[in-house]
Design a protein around this motif. Structure first.
Motif, PDB file in Angstrom:
ATOM      1  N   ASP A 104      21.580   8.673 -10.682  1.00 45.53           N
ATOM      2  CA  ASP A 104      21.118   7.935 -11.858  1.00 45.53           C
ATOM      3  C   ASP A 104      20.301   8.888 -12.723  1.00 45.53           C
ATOM      4  N   ASP A 105      20.865   9.264 -13.875  1.00 45.93           N
ATOM      5  CA  ASP A 105      20.179  10.222 -14.767  1.00 45.93           C
ATOM      6  C   ASP A 105      19.783  11.499 -14.030  1.00 45.93           C
ATOM      7  N   ASP A 106      20.744  12.068 -13.289  1.00 40.83           N
ATOM      8  CA  ASP A 106      20.556  13.324 -12.549  1.00 40.83           C
ATOM      9  C   ASP A 106      19.525  13.240 -11.436  1.00 40.83           C
ATOM     10  N   ILE A 107      19.211  12.041 -10.993  1.00 42.90           N
ATOM     11  CA  ILE A 107      18.268  11.831  -9.882  1.00 42.90           C
ATOM     12  C   ILE A 107      18.961  10.923  -8.868  1.00 42.90           C
ATOM     13  N   SER A 109      19.290   8.025  -6.490  1.00 38.07           N
ATOM     14  CA  SER A 109      18.630   6.730  -6.406  1.00 38.07           C
ATOM     15  C   SER A 109      19.166   5.961  -5.216  1.00 38.07           C
ATOM     16  N   ASP A 134      28.740   6.711  -5.530  1.00 46.87           N
ATOM     17  CA  ASP A 134      29.441   7.580  -6.477  1.00 46.87           C
ATOM     18  C   ASP A 134      30.780   8.080  -5.932  1.00 46.87           C
TER      19      ASP A 134
END
Length: 166
Positions: A104-107, A109, A134
């Motif tokens: 999620d936004d390169d983090i 989660s 993913d």
């Protein structure tokens, strides 16, 4: 890929997902409250065209109960706290309740049902004891991209179709 190959690939992906979820369910039995009759996460989710098409095809081969929903977001296949299309339910319904790991936004989660894992900290989870959302979603997305190239897929004009339209 032709339509039959896409259907076979979808069923194989669904079976692979089910196997992973079964492993996680055994592994996390002490922390999972999900069981038959739990409908906490049952919603009118959006489906990619390939999944909508293939589930529709499966449902045409049998008789399935559905109810008229009165609230936006309710799943019409939730009847008396049970899923009327359980064997054919979408991928998103299959992974609910499992600890989900996703980018999620390169983090990285983590998502867990608030009914489950109430006695463990987030650092309890790792790649080995979570469901890689993913991984499965990207495979489903790629199958959908191939499906949209078929004659049947070209008929779809939306990215997501609500379960309630099945």
């Amino acid at each position: 890929m032709n339509l039959q190959e896409l259907e076979n690939a979808y069923i194989a992906l669904r079976e692979s997902s089910d196997d992973r979820i079964a492993t996680l369910s055994k592994q996390h039995k002490a922390h999972m409250r999900c069981k038959s009759g739990c409908y906490y996460c049952c919603e009118d989710f959006g489906l990619l065209p390939i999944e909508f098409f293939l589930i529709s095809k499966q449902l045409k081969n049998g008789t399935f109960a559905r109810r008229e929903t009165t609230k936006t977001g309710e799943c019409p296949f939730l009847i008396d706290t049970n899923c009327a299309i359980y064997a054919h339910r979408p991928m998103i319904c299959r992974n609910q309740g499992s600890p989900l790991l996703f980018m999620d936004d390169d983090i990285w989660s983590l998502s867990v049902c608030e009914l489950n894992f109430t006695e463990v900290a987030d650092d309890f989870f790792n790649e080995g004891n979570t469901y890689s959302l993913d991984t499965y979603n990207s495979k489903l997305y790629m199958l959908n991209a191939e499906f949209l190239k078929t004659d049947e897929g070209k008929a779809f004009d939306r990215d997501l179709i609500p379960v309630s339209e099945l």
